[in-house]
Write a protein that holds these residues in place. Structure first.
Motif, PDB file in Angstrom:
ATOM      1  N   ALA A 222       0.844  -1.201   0.000  1.00 34.93           N
ATOM      2  CA  ALA A 222       0.000   0.000   0.000  1.00 34.93           C
ATOM      3  C   ALA A 222       0.881   1.253   0.000  1.00 34.93           C
ATOM      4  N   ASP A 223       0.411   2.293  -0.698  1.00 30.90           N
ATOM      5  CA  ASP A 223       1.134   3.568  -0.756  1.00 30.90           C
ATOM      6  C   ASP A 223       0.705   4.508   0.366  1.00 30.90           C
ATOM      7  N   MET A 224      -0.449   4.202   0.942  1.00 30.56           N
ATOM      8  CA  MET A 224      -1.017   5.103   1.945  1.00 30.56           C
ATOM      9  C   MET A 224      -1.876   4.292   2.909  1.00 30.56           C
ATOM     10  N   LEU A 225      -1.996   4.775   4.137  1.00 30.06           N
ATOM     11  CA  LEU A 225      -2.918   4.194   5.114  1.00 30.06           C
ATOM     12  C   LEU A 225      -3.841   5.291   5.627  1.00 30.06           C
ATOM     13  N   LEU A 226      -5.079   4.903   5.916  1.00 29.93           N
ATOM     14  CA  LEU A 226      -6.066   5.814   6.500  1.00 29.93           C
ATOM     15  C   LEU A 226      -6.503   5.178   7.821  1.00 29.93           C
ATOM     16  N   ILE A 227      -6.202   5.840   8.923  1.00 29.75           N
ATOM     17  CA  ILE A 227      -6.438   5.228  10.239  1.00 29.75           C
ATOM     18  C   ILE A 227      -7.296   6.131  11.121  1.00 29.75           C
ATOM     19  N   GLU A 228      -8.295   5.523  11.759  1.00 29.60           N
ATOM     20  CA  GLU A 228      -9.140   6.298  12.675  1.00 29.60           C
ATOM     21  C   GLU A 228      -8.529   6.346  14.079  1.00 29.60           C
ATOM     22  N   VAL A 229      -8.391   7.576  14.574  1.00 26.09           N
ATOM     23  CA  VAL A 229      -7.804   7.799  15.903  1.00 26.09           C
ATOM     24  C   VAL A 229      -8.685   8.795  16.648  1.00 26.09           C
ATOM     25  N   HIS A 230      -8.957   8.484  17.913  1.00 22.10           N
ATOM     26  CA  HIS A 230      -9.852   9.340  18.715  1.00 22.10           C
ATOM     27  C   HIS A 230      -9.227   9.499  20.108  1.00 22.10           C
ATOM     28  N   PRO A 231      -9.308  10.693  20.692  1.00 19.51           N
ATOM     29  CA  PRO A 231      -8.677  10.882  22.002  1.00 19.51           C
ATOM     30  C   PRO A 231      -9.286   9.991  23.079  1.00 19.51           C
ATOM     31  N   ASN A 232     -10.552   9.649  22.914  1.00 22.70           N
ATOM     32  CA  ASN A 232     -11.242   8.821  23.908  1.00 22.70           C
ATOM     33  C   ASN A 232     -12.236   7.931  23.173  1.00 22.70           C
ATOM     34  N   PRO A 233     -11.725   6.860  22.527  1.00 24.97           N
ATOM     35  CA  PRO A 233     -12.570   6.076  21.616  1.00 24.97           C
ATOM     36  C   PRO A 233     -13.873   5.578  22.237  1.00 24.97           C
ATOM     37  N   GLU A 234     -13.835   5.222  23.518  1.00 32.18           N
ATOM     38  CA  GLU A 234     -15.082   4.695  24.123  1.00 32.18           C
ATOM     39  C   GLU A 234     -16.214   5.708  24.072  1.00 32.18           C
ATOM     40  N   LYS A 235     -15.848   6.977  24.048  1.00 28.89           N
ATOM     41  CA  LYS A 235     -16.859   8.044  24.064  1.00 28.89           C
ATOM     42  C   LYS A 235     -17.195   8.546  22.658  1.00 28.89           C
ATOM     43  N   ALA A 236     -16.586   7.934  21.627  1.00 33.29           N
ATOM     44  CA  ALA A 236     -16.769   8.441  20.262  1.00 33.29           C
ATOM     45  C   ALA A 236     -18.230   8.349  19.833  1.00 33.29           C
ATOM     46  N   LEU A 237     -18.669   9.302  19.034  1.00 31.72           N
ATOM     47  CA  LEU A 237     -20.059   9.336  18.571  1.00 31.72           C
ATOM     48  C   LEU A 237     -20.296   8.425  17.366  1.00 31.72           C
ATOM     49  N   SER A 238     -19.203   7.893  16.792  1.00 31.21           N
ATOM     50  CA  SER A 238     -19.345   6.913  15.705  1.00 31.21           C
ATOM     51  C   SER A 238     -18.120   6.005  15.727  1.00 31.21           C
ATOM     52  N   ASP A 239     -18.296   4.779  15.279  1.00 24.91           N
ATOM     53  CA  ASP A 239     -17.188   3.812  15.165  1.00 24.91           C
ATOM     54  C   ASP A 239     -16.299   3.755  16.408  1.00 24.91           C
ATOM     55  N   SER A 240     -16.931   3.702  17.573  1.00 29.81           N
ATOM     56  CA  SER A 240     -16.139   3.788  18.809  1.00 29.81           C
ATOM     57  C   SER A 240     -15.294   2.526  19.021  1.00 29.81           C
ATOM     58  N   GLU A 241     -15.720   1.398  18.489  1.00 33.35           N
ATOM     59  CA  GLU A 241     -14.981   0.151  18.772  1.00 33.35           C
ATOM     60  C   GLU A 241     -13.705  -0.024  17.956  1.00 33.35           C
ATOM     61  N   GLN A 242     -13.587   0.744  16.884  1.00 32.06           N
ATOM     62  CA  GLN A 242     -12.432   0.519  16.009  1.00 32.06           C
ATOM     63  C   GLN A 242     -11.393   1.634  16.061  1.00 32.06           C
ATOM     64  N   GLN A 243     -11.730   2.749  16.712  1.00 27.95           N
ATOM     65  CA  GLN A 243     -10.785   3.862  16.705  1.00 27.95           C
ATOM     66  C   GLN A 243      -9.645   3.590  17.690  1.00 27.95           C
ATOM     67  N   LEU A 244      -8.426   3.960  17.276  1.00 26.84           N
ATOM     68  CA  LEU A 244      -7.256   3.774  18.135  1.00 26.84           C
ATOM     69  C   LEU A 244      -7.106   4.972  19.063  1.00 26.84           C
ATOM     70  N   THR A 245      -6.503   4.746  20.224  1.00 24.37           N
ATOM     71  CA  THR A 245      -6.097   5.879  21.059  1.00 24.37           C
ATOM     72  C   THR A 245      -4.852   6.490  20.423  1.00 24.37           C
ATOM     73  N   PRO A 246      -4.541   7.730  20.758  1.00 25.95           N
ATOM     74  CA  PRO A 246      -3.296   8.326  20.248  1.00 25.95           C
ATOM     75  C   PRO A 246      -2.063   7.488  20.606  1.00 25.95           C
ATOM     76  N   ASP A 247      -2.025   6.909  21.792  1.00 24.71           N
ATOM     77  CA  ASP A 247      -0.863   6.089  22.181  1.00 24.71           C
ATOM     78  C   ASP A 247      -0.733   4.850  21.299  1.00 24.71           C
ATOM     79  N   SER A 248      -1.867   4.213  21.048  1.00 25.05           N
ATOM     80  CA  SER A 248      -1.842   3.022  20.208  1.00 25.05           C
ATOM     81  C   SER A 248      -1.444   3.379  18.773  1.00 25.05           C
ATOM     82  N   PHE A 249      -1.886   4.554  18.316  1.00 23.69           N
ATOM     83  CA  PHE A 249      -1.494   4.995  16.968  1.00 23.69           C
ATOM     84  C   PHE A 249       0.015   5.212  16.894  1.00 23.69           C
ATOM     85  N   GLU A 250       0.572   5.806  17.927  1.00 24.84           N
ATOM     86  CA  GLU A 250       2.023   6.051  17.932  1.00 24.84           C
ATOM     87  C   GLU A 250       2.787   4.722  17.889  1.00 24.84           C
TER      88      GLU A 250
END
Ligand code: PEP
Ligand code: MN
Length: 263
Positions: A222-250
């Motif tokens: 792949a030439d590019m990745l698109l990743i969902e990251v949320h400061p507090n995924p459990e509280k996300a208003l959409s796709d809360s189960e798949q978003q990474l925390t900033p630490d996990s993204f790092e």
């Protein structure tokens, strides 16, 4: 026009100063949906620090249920633009309708055409005419050929700034949200000069699977990745189960660097 028999050299798509399709992997990160300015700013800073080159975020959300959060609309795009400029990341966001082209020209650097609009031919034509770089997701039920022909609509309007994005297809398998088609992604890459992106977040559906799917896509070219990251995924208003925390993204970025040259 999308075929690499027609155009032999790989296309490099420029989004401001970011080049997608060169020999370095480009990572776009950000929340599924824009919720407020602080949320986007927190993620954007973390994403930038970890090495992301583009900021993603949905202002208009194509939700399965009309009762689910539909996005902040123009206010969401305003937030993305402001934060993107502040942090120094170009902005990619999903457009849902031909009537929104002028609004996106005002706020975004790259149009995302979502899986549910993967064969919205009027939208493809207008996005082509806009001349803006386009991230074209593969439709949920589209074959590789159908996906490439969707891109052909954009190129026929004279817009060659197209990145194809594999985001999983609908199959009988329920262990994952969608089936990430790495084979199809490779088959597309073998046929086209356009850069290929992988979105591991939506096929995963669960945070625990995102790292492995991302690494698999990088290993597959792949030439590019698109990743969902949320400061507090459990509280996300959409796709809360798949978003990474900033630490996990790092952590993921460090694992990716062990496999590939990251821009
Ligand atoms: C998204 O990236 O926010 C999104 C809605 O993706 P998809 O169109 O792949 O479902
Ligand atoms: Mn999402």
């Amino acid at each position: 026009l999308v075929s690499n028999e027609w155009k032999k050299d790989p296309t490099i798509v420029k989004v401001k100063d970011v080049e997608i399709g060169g020999d370095r992997l480009v990572v776009a990160a950000g929340p599924c949906a824009v919720e407020d300015e602080e949320q986007v700013l927190t993620v954007a800073k973390a994403a930038k620090r970890a090495g992301a080159k583009l900021l993603r975020g949905g202002a208009l959300k194509p939700r399965t249920s009309p009762y689910s959060f539909q996005g902040l609309g123009e206010r969401g795009l305003e937030i993305l633009r402001k934060v993107g400029d502040q942090v120094g990341l170009p902005v990619v966001s999903e457009i849902m309708d031909t009537r929104q082209i002028d609004m996106f020209k005002k706020y975004a650097d790259m149009l995302q055409i979502g899986a549910r609009n993967g064969q919205n031919f009027d939208l493809l034509k207008e996005a082509g005419k806009s001349g803006m770089p386009v991230l074209l997701k593969r439709g949920l039920g589209n074959t590789v050929d159908e996906w490439l022909l969707a891109a052909e609509y954009l190129l026929l309007e004279g817009n060659g700034n197209v990145v194809l994005c594999e985001r999983g297809i609908r199959t009988f398998e329920k262990a994952t949200r969608f089936t990430m088609d790495i084979g199809g992604m490779i088959a597309a890459k073998l046929q086209t000069h356009l850069p290929i992106c992988a979105d591991p977040s939506h096929p995963a559906g669960k945070r625990e699977l995102v790292h492995s799917l991302a690494l698999a896509a990088v290993a597959a070219g792949a030439d590019m990745l698109l990743i969902e990251v949320h400061p507090n995924p459990e509280k996300a208003l959409s796709d809360s189960e798949q978003q990474l925390t900033p630490d996990s993204f790092e952590l993921l970025m460090n694992r990716i660097r062990a496999l590939a040259n990251v821009l």
